[in-house]
Structure formats: C-alpha cells, structure tokens
Design a protein around this motif. Structure first.
Motif, PDB file in Angstrom:
ATOM      1  N   LYS A 155      -0.344   6.546  -5.682  1.00 18.46           N
ATOM      2  CA  LYS A 155       0.894   5.785  -5.524  1.00 18.46           C
ATOM      3  C   LYS A 155       0.643   4.329  -5.873  1.00 18.46           C
ATOM      4  CE  LYS A 155       2.832   8.393  -1.619  1.00 18.46           C
ATOM      5  NZ  LYS A 155       3.304   8.239  -0.225  1.00 18.46           N
ATOM      6  N   SER A 156       1.724   3.657  -6.233  1.00 16.40           N
ATOM      7  CA  SER A 156       1.696   2.215  -6.413  1.00 16.40           C
ATOM      8  C   SER A 156       2.378   1.566  -5.217  1.00 16.40           C
ATOM      9  CB  SER A 156       2.425   1.832  -7.699  1.00 16.40           C
ATOM     10  OG  SER A 156       1.726   2.336  -8.813  1.00 16.40           O
ATOM     11  N   TYR A 157       1.933   0.357  -4.879  1.00 16.74           N
ATOM     12  CA  TYR A 157       2.427  -0.346  -3.704  1.00 16.74           C
ATOM     13  C   TYR A 157       2.817  -1.774  -4.064  1.00 16.74           C
ATOM     14  CZ  TYR A 157       0.320   3.548  -1.252  1.00 16.74           C
ATOM     15  OH  TYR A 157       0.003   4.811  -0.831  1.00 16.74           O
ATOM     16  N   VAL A 158       3.783  -2.305  -3.321  1.00 15.72           N
ATOM     17  CA  VAL A 158       4.191  -3.692  -3.455  1.00 15.72           C
ATOM     18  C   VAL A 158       4.185  -4.316  -2.065  1.00 15.72           C
ATOM     19  CG1 VAL A 158       6.674  -3.112  -3.329  1.00 15.72           C
ATOM     20  CG2 VAL A 158       5.942  -5.273  -4.383  1.00 15.72           C
ATOM     21  N   LEU A 159       3.678  -5.554  -1.968  1.00 20.03           N
ATOM     22  CA  LEU A 159       3.670  -6.304  -0.722  1.00 20.03           C
ATOM     23  C   LEU A 159       4.578  -7.506  -0.895  1.00 20.03           C
ATOM     24  CD1 LEU A 159       0.807  -4.745  -0.889  1.00 20.03           C
ATOM     25  CD2 LEU A 159       0.428  -6.006   1.212  1.00 20.03           C
ATOM     26  N   LEU A 160       5.466  -7.720   0.089  1.00 23.65           N
ATOM     27  CA  LEU A 160       6.505  -8.741   0.006  1.00 23.65           C
ATOM     28  C   LEU A 160       6.428  -9.678   1.200  1.00 23.65           C
ATOM     29  CD1 LEU A 160       9.488  -6.261  -0.560  1.00 23.65           C
ATOM     30  CD2 LEU A 160       8.174  -7.410  -2.340  1.00 23.65           C
TER      31      LEU A 160
ATOM     32  N   ASP B 181      13.725   2.606  -6.080  1.00 22.81           N
ATOM     33  CA  ASP B 181      12.354   3.075  -6.254  1.00 22.81           C
ATOM     34  C   ASP B 181      11.382   2.667  -5.157  1.00 22.81           C
ATOM     35  OD1 ASP B 181      13.037   4.368  -8.616  1.00 22.81           O
ATOM     36  OD2 ASP B 181      12.598   2.608  -9.839  1.00 22.81           O
ATOM     37  N   LEU B 182      11.818   1.881  -4.157  1.00 27.35           N
ATOM     38  CA  LEU B 182      10.946   1.492  -3.055  1.00 27.35           C
ATOM     39  C   LEU B 182      11.032   2.540  -1.952  1.00 27.35           C
ATOM     40  CD1 LEU B 182      11.577  -2.339  -2.647  1.00 27.35           C
ATOM     41  CD2 LEU B 182       9.809  -1.185  -3.967  1.00 27.35           C
ATOM     42  N   HIS B 183       9.863   2.867  -1.368  1.00 27.89           N
ATOM     43  CA  HIS B 183       9.800   3.895  -0.326  1.00 27.89           C
ATOM     44  C   HIS B 183       9.019   3.359   0.867  1.00 27.89           C
ATOM     45  CE1 HIS B 183      11.144   6.537  -3.530  1.00 27.89           C
ATOM     46  NE2 HIS B 183      10.126   6.111  -4.253  1.00 27.89           N
ATOM     47  N   GLU B 184       9.545   3.589   2.063  1.00 33.42           N
ATOM     48  CA  GLU B 184       8.845   3.156   3.271  1.00 33.42           C
ATOM     49  C   GLU B 184       7.568   3.964   3.437  1.00 33.42           C
ATOM     50  OE1 GLU B 184      11.171   2.662   6.792  1.00 33.42           O
ATOM     51  OE2 GLU B 184      12.930   2.080   5.635  1.00 33.42           O
ATOM     52  N   ILE B 185       6.536   3.311   3.964  1.00 31.02           N
ATOM     53  CA  ILE B 185       5.249   3.965   4.221  1.00 31.02           C
ATOM     54  C   ILE B 185       5.287   4.473   5.656  1.00 31.02           C
ATOM     55  CG2 ILE B 185       2.751   3.637   4.352  1.00 31.02           C
ATOM     56  CD1 ILE B 185       3.193   1.262   2.357  1.00 31.02           C
ATOM     57  N   GLU B 186       5.112   5.779   5.826  1.00 29.78           N
ATOM     58  CA  GLU B 186       5.258   6.364   7.156  1.00 29.78           C
ATOM     59  C   GLU B 186       3.947   6.866   7.765  1.00 29.78           C
ATOM     60  OE1 GLU B 186       8.386   9.238   6.910  1.00 29.78           O
ATOM     61  OE2 GLU B 186       9.836   7.745   6.248  1.00 29.78           O
ATOM     62  N   ALA B 187       2.970   7.220   6.953  1.00 30.21           N
ATOM     63  CA  ALA B 187       1.718   7.787   7.469  1.00 30.21           C
ATOM     64  C   ALA B 187       0.767   6.674   7.923  1.00 30.21           C
ATOM     65  CB  ALA B 187       1.043   8.640   6.397  1.00 30.21           C
ATOM     66  N   ASP B 188       0.160   6.867   9.103  1.00 32.56           N
ATOM     67  CA  ASP B 188      -0.753   5.861   9.651  1.00 32.56           C
ATOM     68  C   ASP B 188      -1.951   5.610   8.746  1.00 32.56           C
ATOM     69  OD1 ASP B 188       0.837   5.473  11.876  1.00 32.56           O
ATOM     70  OD2 ASP B 188      -0.333   6.814  13.162  1.00 32.56           O
TER      71      ASP B 188
END
Length: 101
Positions: free
Chosen positions: A37-42, A72-79
């Motif tokens: 996956k690709s990630y973005v930090l805001l 296209d942004l998805h919340e991260i749910e897994a610890d």
C-alpha cells in the motif's frame, strides 16, 4: 469523512461528518512493500511552527498515471499497520535530512 484534493498537489481538504472543512498539508508519502500500500501523512495547514500538531495518516490508491482522486484515501484500521506508519513517521522526524530541520 470525505476528501477533496486541491489544485496544489501538496494540500488536501478533509470534510468531517458535520460538513466542516479543514485544509491539510501533505507531510510526505511512502509505499510499504509489507502491506503493498501507499500512505500519505497530513498535518493542518493552519498550524503554526511553535505548536504541537496532530499528524493524520491514510493509505491511498492511485491510478496508472499516479494521480489520486478524492475518493482514494482510506482510513488505517489495523493496529500493526498503524505501528508501521508510526515507525516511518518517527524515522522521518528523527532524521534532520528528511524532516528539513
């Protein structure tokens, strides 16, 4: 929560469930081979340099051209995924060459 990408590639507007809009700056993006996956930090665009800020993180999908649309942004749910993202952020913040300090 919905997102709108602004004309400036380094900013994004997040809209909460009550319809409130807030402009965010893109701190950085990265790809994880472990999660494929690709990630973005805001962070909030209105934040001043001397205040503590909350960094938000999302995974995202891009099209073949590398463009990202508002859906296209998805919340991260897994610890375990959150822990990985936190580790990348800590590395970024600890390395003056990366964080620009």
């Amino acid at each position: 929560m919905t997102q709108e990408v602004n004309g400036d590639d380094r900013q994004i507007t997040l809209i909460d469930d009550q319809g409130n809009e807030e402009l965010y700056e893109i701190l950085f993006t990265f790809h994880s081979d472990d999660y494929d996956k690709s990630y973005v930090l805001l962070y909030p665009a209105a934040a001043s340099d001397d205040e503590e800020i909350e960094v938000l993180a999302f995974s995202y999908d891009s099209d073949a051209a590398g463009d990202v649309t508002s859906s296209d942004l998805h919340e991260i749910e897994a610890d375990d995924e959150w822990n990985m993202v936190q580790g990348v952020l800590n590395t970024f913040l600890d390395d003056d060459r990366l964080s620009g300090e």
